[in-house]
Design a protein around this motif. Sequence first.
Motif, mmCIF file in Angstrom:
data_model
loop_
_atom_site.group_PDB
_atom_site.id
_atom_site.type_symbol
_atom_site.label_atom_id
_atom_site.label_comp_id
_atom_site.label_asym_id
_atom_site.label_seq_id
_atom_site.Cartn_x
_atom_site.Cartn_y
_atom_site.Cartn_z
ATOM 1 N N SER A 173 -23.443 -105.483 20.410
ATOM 2 C CA SER A 173 -23.069 -106.851 20.558
ATOM 3 C C SER A 173 -21.499 -106.515 21.317
ATOM 4 O O SER A 173 -20.919 -105.528 21.525
ATOM 5 N N LEU A 174 -21.182 -107.834 21.781
ATOM 6 C CA LEU A 174 -19.668 -107.794 22.348
ATOM 7 C C LEU A 174 -18.769 -107.170 21.111
ATOM 8 O O LEU A 174 -17.917 -106.334 21.453
ATOM 9 N N LYS A 178 -16.292 -103.828 21.302
ATOM 10 C CA LYS A 178 -14.749 -104.090 21.182
ATOM 11 C C LYS A 178 -14.436 -102.919 20.247
ATOM 12 O O LYS A 178 -13.311 -102.424 20.102
ATOM 13 N N GLU A 197 -22.994 -111.529 33.859
ATOM 14 C CA GLU A 197 -22.795 -111.984 32.496
ATOM 15 C C GLU A 197 -22.311 -110.525 31.620
ATOM 16 O O GLU A 197 -21.493 -110.668 30.698
ATOM 17 N N ASP A 198 -23.276 -109.486 31.868
ATOM 18 C CA ASP A 198 -22.791 -108.532 31.150
ATOM 19 C C ASP A 198 -21.503 -107.847 31.788
ATOM 20 O O ASP A 198 -20.643 -107.041 31.095
ATOM 21 N N GLU A 200 -19.102 -109.596 32.989
ATOM 22 C CA GLU A 200 -17.853 -110.207 32.402
ATOM 23 C C GLU A 200 -17.602 -109.695 30.698
ATOM 24 O O GLU A 200 -16.403 -109.668 30.280
ATOM 25 N N LYS A 201 -18.782 -109.612 29.980
ATOM 26 C CA LYS A 201 -18.549 -109.122 28.644
ATOM 27 C C LYS A 201 -17.818 -107.811 28.621
ATOM 28 O O LYS A 201 -17.067 -107.377 27.639
ATOM 29 N N SER A 202 -18.483 -106.877 29.592
ATOM 30 C CA SER A 202 -17.884 -105.420 29.728
ATOM 31 C C SER A 202 -16.219 -105.600 29.678
ATOM 32 O O SER A 202 -15.534 -105.115 29.055
ATOM 33 N N GLU A 204 -14.227 -108.180 28.895
ATOM 34 C CA GLU A 204 -13.905 -108.590 27.705
ATOM 35 C C GLU A 204 -13.585 -107.700 26.618
ATOM 36 O O GLU A 204 -12.766 -107.653 26.010
ATOM 37 N N ALA A 205 -14.403 -106.753 26.756
ATOM 38 C CA ALA A 205 -14.603 -105.736 25.708
ATOM 39 C C ALA A 205 -13.566 -104.457 25.968
ATOM 40 O O ALA A 205 -13.401 -103.703 25.350
#
Length: 318
Positions: A173-174, A178, A197-198, A200-202, A204-205
């Motif tokens: 999970s995100l 993190k 999408e992945d 962007e989440k990468s 963010e993490a």
Amino acid sequence: MELTEIYKKGEAELKTRDIGWLLDGVETEFVMSNNRRVLDQYTIKQRCIDGVVPATQCTVLGVELKTPVIMSSMTMPIPAIVDNGLMQVAEGLREAGSLIWTGTPIPQNLKDIVATGVPVAANAKPLKDRQKMFEAIDEIQSAGVNWIGIEIDSGQGTKVHDRQMAADCSPLSLNELKEIRERVSIPLIFKGVLSKEDAEKSLEAGADGIFISNHGAHTLDYLPHPFQVMDEIVGVAKREAVILVDGGFRRGSDAFKGLAFGARLVGLGRPILYGLAANGAEGVKDVIQEVSEEMKRFMSMTGSVDPEHVKRDLLIKG
Ligand SMILES: Cc1cc2nc3c(=O)[nH]c(=O)nc-3n(C[C@H](O)[C@H](O)[C@H](O)COP(=O)(O)O)c2cc1C
């Protein structure tokens, strides 16, 4: 030995072994054939007047390399190819000024690999047993490697034909990414990103690097080649994270195309195995050097002074 000869000899040699099936792809093997098909869809725009003398050296996430062509993460089946296989790969890559990237299982001799002086990245899988995963990450970090890679694409393990491997994994999970970020004090790269999408989440993490990869056809069938999704990923990620790519890259022309799409580094998987099987450390060194030399010819004839100046508009689709 020339590249064509190394690939032919190395592949033939490995196919005769009981590890030969590891060169194949998942289920229908669509990903394998699509990788080559997509790479071949692009030609290269020649701009030779006032051609330059290019340099292939680059510094990425604190690591100085003679070439942006590196090894993609693999451990299995290297120790079964020749004696001291991982050390031979490390030596060949060090001589070529490249980087070794280990995979699963985490090599027991990771510290010895680091001691050869080659830059080292090492991967961890998203083991269902998260405690074990975190221990693996700590183990990698304490070995003194340069970067850690997390296989975000191995949430369903890996598979070759119908044979399931590393089934003890589940998607991260995100929040877990993190958590990994907090634990890792060296550059962290998420491998297996294939969507905006992945990416962007990468970011963010807190990823330092985004490795665009379909895992060389060893995870899910019908995944795209990185070039089919790369423009949108690079669009969101290039300014914040280093982009890496792999999947079917075999020649200098392929590596040039990877750089043109926005990657700072281009990974080779199977070609490293072929080099090792064909001629040990020397074969691995030759693979990197010859792919890099071929790539340099294109850089010279397109006015690309260094890897970061290989531009997207040098590729023509169709
Ligand atoms: C035999 C073999 C073992 C691999 N092991 C791993 C691994 O442990 N971890 C990982 O992230 N990728 C692994 N990969 C995928 C490679 O890192 C890379 O993404 C892929 O091979 C690139 O495609 P190519 O072989 O066409 O160059 C493996 C690939 C092969 C062929």
